[in-house]
Scaffold this motif. Structure first.
Motif, PDB file in Angstrom:
ATOM      1  N   ALA A 166       0.838  -1.203   0.000  1.00 23.91           N
ATOM      2  CA  ALA A 166       0.000   0.000   0.000  1.00 23.91           C
ATOM      3  C   ALA A 166       0.869   1.248   0.000  1.00 23.91           C
ATOM      4  CB  ALA A 166      -0.930  -0.008   1.217  1.00 23.91           C
ATOM      5  N   THR A 169       2.128   1.703  -3.411  1.00 21.37           N
ATOM      6  CA  THR A 169       1.076   2.258  -4.258  1.00 21.37           C
ATOM      7  C   THR A 169       0.969   3.760  -4.060  1.00 21.37           C
ATOM      8  OG1 THR A 169      -0.173   0.186  -4.161  1.00 21.37           O
ATOM      9  CG2 THR A 169      -1.382   2.153  -4.810  1.00 21.37           C
ATOM     10  N   SER A 173       1.767   6.556  -6.931  1.00 17.47           N
ATOM     11  CA  SER A 173       0.788   7.592  -7.271  1.00 17.47           C
ATOM     12  C   SER A 173       1.358   8.981  -7.027  1.00 17.47           C
ATOM     13  CB  SER A 173      -0.490   7.396  -6.452  1.00 17.47           C
ATOM     14  OG  SER A 173      -1.089   6.153  -6.727  1.00 17.47           O
ATOM     15  N   ARG A 289       2.922  -4.897  -9.967  1.00 12.74           N
ATOM     16  CA  ARG A 289       2.291  -3.647  -9.546  1.00 12.74           C
ATOM     17  C   ARG A 289       1.948  -3.710  -8.068  1.00 12.74           C
ATOM     18  NH1 ARG A 289      -1.679  -0.458 -13.454  1.00 12.74           N
ATOM     19  NH2 ARG A 289      -2.880  -0.490 -11.518  1.00 12.74           N
ATOM     20  N   ASP A 291      -0.338  -2.232  -6.268  1.00 10.88           N
ATOM     21  CA  ASP A 291      -1.753  -2.336  -5.914  1.00 10.88           C
ATOM     22  C   ASP A 291      -2.270  -3.758  -6.116  1.00 10.88           C
ATOM     23  OD1 ASP A 291      -1.379  -2.056  -8.661  1.00 10.88           O
ATOM     24  OD2 ASP A 291      -3.352  -1.171  -8.981  1.00 10.88           O
ATOM     25  N   GLU A 294      -0.854  -5.787  -3.264  1.00  9.73           N
ATOM     26  CA  GLU A 294      -1.619  -5.477  -2.055  1.00  9.73           C
ATOM     27  C   GLU A 294      -2.943  -6.232  -2.049  1.00  9.73           C
ATOM     28  OE1 GLU A 294      -3.812  -1.636   0.069  1.00  9.73           O
ATOM     29  OE2 GLU A 294      -2.682  -1.377  -1.793  1.00  9.73           O
ATOM     30  N   ALA A 295      -3.629  -6.261  -3.205  1.00 11.89           N
ATOM     31  CA  ALA A 295      -4.895  -6.985  -3.305  1.00 11.89           C
ATOM     32  C   ALA A 295      -4.690  -8.480  -3.083  1.00 11.89           C
ATOM     33  CB  ALA A 295      -5.535  -6.733  -4.668  1.00 11.89           C
ATOM     34  N   THR A 374     -11.982  -8.619  -5.854  1.00 14.74           N
ATOM     35  CA  THR A 374     -11.184  -7.391  -5.875  1.00 14.74           C
ATOM     36  C   THR A 374      -9.838  -7.619  -6.548  1.00 14.74           C
ATOM     37  OG1 THR A 374     -12.252  -6.611  -3.845  1.00 14.74           O
ATOM     38  CG2 THR A 374     -10.147  -5.599  -4.433  1.00 14.74           C
ATOM     39  N   TYR A 375      -9.219  -8.750  -6.233  1.00 12.00           N
ATOM     40  CA  TYR A 375      -7.920  -9.089  -6.830  1.00 12.00           C
ATOM     41  C   TYR A 375      -8.041  -9.246  -8.341  1.00 12.00           C
ATOM     42  CZ  TYR A 375      -3.899 -12.032  -8.048  1.00 12.00           C
ATOM     43  OH  TYR A 375      -2.786 -12.558  -8.660  1.00 12.00           O
ATOM     44  N   SER A 378      -8.666  -5.892 -10.000  1.00 11.46           N
ATOM     45  CA  SER A 378      -7.482  -5.032 -10.043  1.00 11.46           C
ATOM     46  C   SER A 378      -6.553  -5.441 -11.186  1.00 11.46           C
ATOM     47  CB  SER A 378      -6.740  -5.088  -8.702  1.00 11.46           C
ATOM     48  OG  SER A 378      -6.249  -6.389  -8.441  1.00 11.46           O
ATOM     49  N   ALA A 382      -5.670  -3.076 -14.311  1.00  7.97           N
ATOM     50  CA  ALA A 382      -4.266  -2.782 -14.618  1.00  7.97           C
ATOM     51  C   ALA A 382      -3.951  -3.088 -16.085  1.00  7.97           C
ATOM     52  CB  ALA A 382      -3.353  -3.600 -13.706  1.00  7.97           C
ATOM     53  N   LYS A 461       3.433   4.445 -14.464  1.00 11.06           N
ATOM     54  CA  LYS A 461       2.533   4.116 -13.350  1.00 11.06           C
ATOM     55  C   LYS A 461       1.788   2.813 -13.613  1.00 11.06           C
ATOM     56  CE  LYS A 461      -0.108   7.262 -11.733  1.00 11.06           C
ATOM     57  NZ  LYS A 461      -1.121   8.340 -11.724  1.00 11.06           N
TER      58      LYS A 461
END
Length: 481
Positions: A166, A169, A173, A289, A291, A294-295, A374-375, A378, A382, A461
């Motif tokens: 996180a 991420t 950002s 990535r 994010d 994290e997921a 969610t994973y 994401s 992406a 990014k």
């Protein structure tokens, strides 16, 4: 006593070889193309490998590098992310500590007087005021037969790793915002410089028109048209200056330096275009990535929580023990005759709970399904972001080349119209129109240059910061944490 010891030893041996209930984590399969299509890639002459944590250094701008250093040092979002990491690390240590016995020391000293007129008489010589001293070490240890504690530690570890990703991420950002705003700042400075240069030209044109009016060559209409063109450009310049100040204020917030003053120097045309990935870049790069990672850690944590909930359906066994001394005399508290000890084995077996424990398993399973969605979402997002960024880089490059030709043609048309007006072959309206077209073409070219560089930032990014053309892999910066 021997039977109690044997039961304890057997329980410990069983705990050490006990299983873990609940599903083991396996990374879900994703339905993505193997690679990004060649149609979205950039020509081979611009392809190059890049594997940089500090990807913005490829712009070769020391001012941008300094802004990044300030942002990572003083940004409040970064500070918040670091605090969350510290909290998650502490939670992980707490979960890990549950796997070991807890040892406490207790002690007390009691002085009391017993009644002399009670139902039982006090014999002569027996003191009515008595003292008792007690000092013991005690421990209580839950045997992790079903892996409840180990699953809880697995969940806590995943949550801790999720906070690291996180932070990454947030950092990615933040770096993207700083770079994009800085490029916009440089674009506005270039537009301001062009507008000021054009303003000088229009001031000269206005003065020339007034002289031609005095000489009887031009009309008052030409003068008024020149004044309108001049005033419009003054208004345009004022708005560009306002926009630059607003962007500088945004950079001040991002860097944590509220008195930031970016020197008005540098030319956006001098910034090099960073390399972009070649054709056939594998989609597995997206796994790097932060994010997405994290997921995935959130998914791992929820998967482990199913095991925690299922373990509650089975019996739990707790070992307890106390060892110390108890005496009526403080100076004899640690002597051998004063020794006291206890050992015990506790069993808790759920018999009836109206389905409460099963409901908790269903809740944990549902949360795991949510984390899985969610994973997967994401990853799909992406993949789309990378495809969009690749197209934006390619098309912005083509647009910039076209606008460069347009700018050169507009400049030539302006020179022709000015010469024709001075020679009396065309009206001043033609000059004004050519000036407007040329000004718009120059500003559009500058904006296209900024758009191309910003599209490259978006690509960085989307790819998580960099790539390797040789191995197509990213290092796991948190593997050892």
């Amino acid at each position: 006593m021997m039977l109690c010891h044997k039961l304890i030893y057997a329980a410990v041996a069983l705990a050490l070889t006990g299983c873990m209930v609940g599903p083991d984590y396996h990374r879900p399969a994703t339905k993505l193309p193997a690679s990004f299509s060649a149609a979205e890639a950039t020509p081979a002459s611009e392809q190059a490998s890049l594997d940089l944590d500090a990807w913005w250094e490829s712009f070769e701008d020391p001012v941008l590098n300094d802004l990044m250093k300030k942002a990572f040092a003083d940004n409040v979002d970064i500070a918040k992310a670091v605090a969350r990491i510290e909290e998650a690390d502490a939670a992980l240590r707490e979960a890990g500590a549950a796997l070991f016995p807890q040892i406490d020391m207790t002690g007390n000293a009691i002085r009391q007087k017993v009644t002399e007129t009670g139902a039982f008489p006090i014999f002569p010589g027996v003191p009515v005021i008595r003292e008792t001293y007690n000092l013991q070490l005690g421990t209580s240890f839950e045997l992790d037969f079903w892996g409840r504690l180990r699953r809880a530690r697995e969940a806590a570890r995943a949550q801790a790793l999720a906070t690291y990703f996180a932070k990454d991420t947030v950092s990615l950002s933040l770096s993207g915002l700083v770079a994009s705003n800085y490029l916009l700042l440089r674009s506005l400075e270039a537009q301001i410089a062009v507008s000021r240069e054009t303003l000088k030209s229009r001031e000269e044109s206005l003065a020339l028109t007034k002289r031609r009016l005095d000489g009887g060559v031009a009309s008052i209409l030409d003068v008024h048209q020149a004044e309108v063109s001049h005033s419009n450009l003054v208004a345009q310049l004022a708005d560009l200056v306002r926009q630059r100040e607003v962007i500088q204020h945004q950079l001040a917030v991002l860097t944590g330096d509220l008195e930031l003053n970016v020197p008005a120097s540098g030319d956006i045309h001098q910034l090099p275009s960073p390399p972009v990935p070649p054709a056939g870049l594998p989609s597995t790069l997206l796994e790097a990535r932060p994010d997405i990672r994290e997921a995935e850690q959130a998914l791992i944590s929820e998967n482990a929580q199913i095991g925690v909930a299922k373990a509650a359906l089975f019996p739990s066994i707790t070992l307890t023990a106390n060892y110390g001394g108890e005496s009526a005399n403080l100076n004899r508290l640690l002597e051998s005759p004063s020794r006291v000890w206890t050992t015990g084995l506790g069993l808790n077996l759920p018999i009836f709970n109206a389905g409460r424990l099963s409901a908790r398993v269903d809740q944990a399973t549902a949360r795991q399904k949510q984390a899985l969605s969610t994973y997967q979402s994401s990853i799909q997002t992406a993949f789309k972001e990378v495809k969009d960024a690749l197209v934006a880089v390619r098309q912005s490059r083509e647009r910039e080349e076209a606008l460069k030709v347009s700018q050169e043609s507009a400049k030539k048309a302006l020179e022709v119209s000015e010469n024709r007006y001075k020679s009396g072959y065309s009206a001043y309206l033609d000059v004004l129109d050519s000036q407007r077209v040329y000004n718009d073409a120059v500003l559009a070219f500058i904006q296209s240059r900024q758009a191309r560089l910003t599209a490259t930032v978006d690509l960085f990014k989307a790819l998580g910061g960099g790539w390797k053309t040789a191995q197509y892999e990213q290092p796991d910066r948190h593997a050892s944490k």
